[in-house]
Scaffold this active site. Sequence first.
Site, short mmCIF file in Angstrom:
data_model
loop_
_atom_site.label_atom_id
_atom_site.label_comp_id
_atom_site.label_asym_id
_atom_site.label_seq_id
_atom_site.Cartn_x
_atom_site.Cartn_y
_atom_site.Cartn_z
N CYS A 17 0.84 -1.18 0.00
CA CYS A 17 0.00 0.00 0.00
C CYS A 17 0.89 1.25 0.00
O CYS A 17 1.87 1.28 0.74
CB CYS A 17 -0.90 -0.03 1.24
N PRO A 18 0.58 2.22 -0.82
CA PRO A 18 -0.58 2.37 -1.69
C PRO A 18 -0.31 1.95 -3.15
O PRO A 18 -1.13 2.23 -4.02
CB PRO A 18 -0.87 3.85 -1.62
#
Length: 84
Positions: A17-18
Amino acid sequence: MTESPSPTLVDARGHRCPAPTLRLRRALEKTPPGGLVTLLADDPMARVDVPHFARQAGFELVETREEGRAVAFTVRRPVPPAAG
C-alpha cells in the site's frame, strides 16, 4: 452481439500500500469507457483499499476473487451518460 475485450491485467503482487491502488488508478485512466482492469494484489490492505478507491472514484467493482495467495479485483471504468 460483440464480446467485451479481455480486461487489462495489472500485477501488483509484491507491492505494498498504496502502490497496488495507484497502479490500478493509472491503468483505469488509460482504459476506454466501459473497459475492465483486473488487479492482482497480495497486500492484505488491498482488500480494504481497492473497494474503497473504486467506490470513491466512481468505478464499478465487478468481481473480487481469490487467486492463490493474491486477490484479483476486476474494475470497470464507467461509460459517461449520453449528452442531450
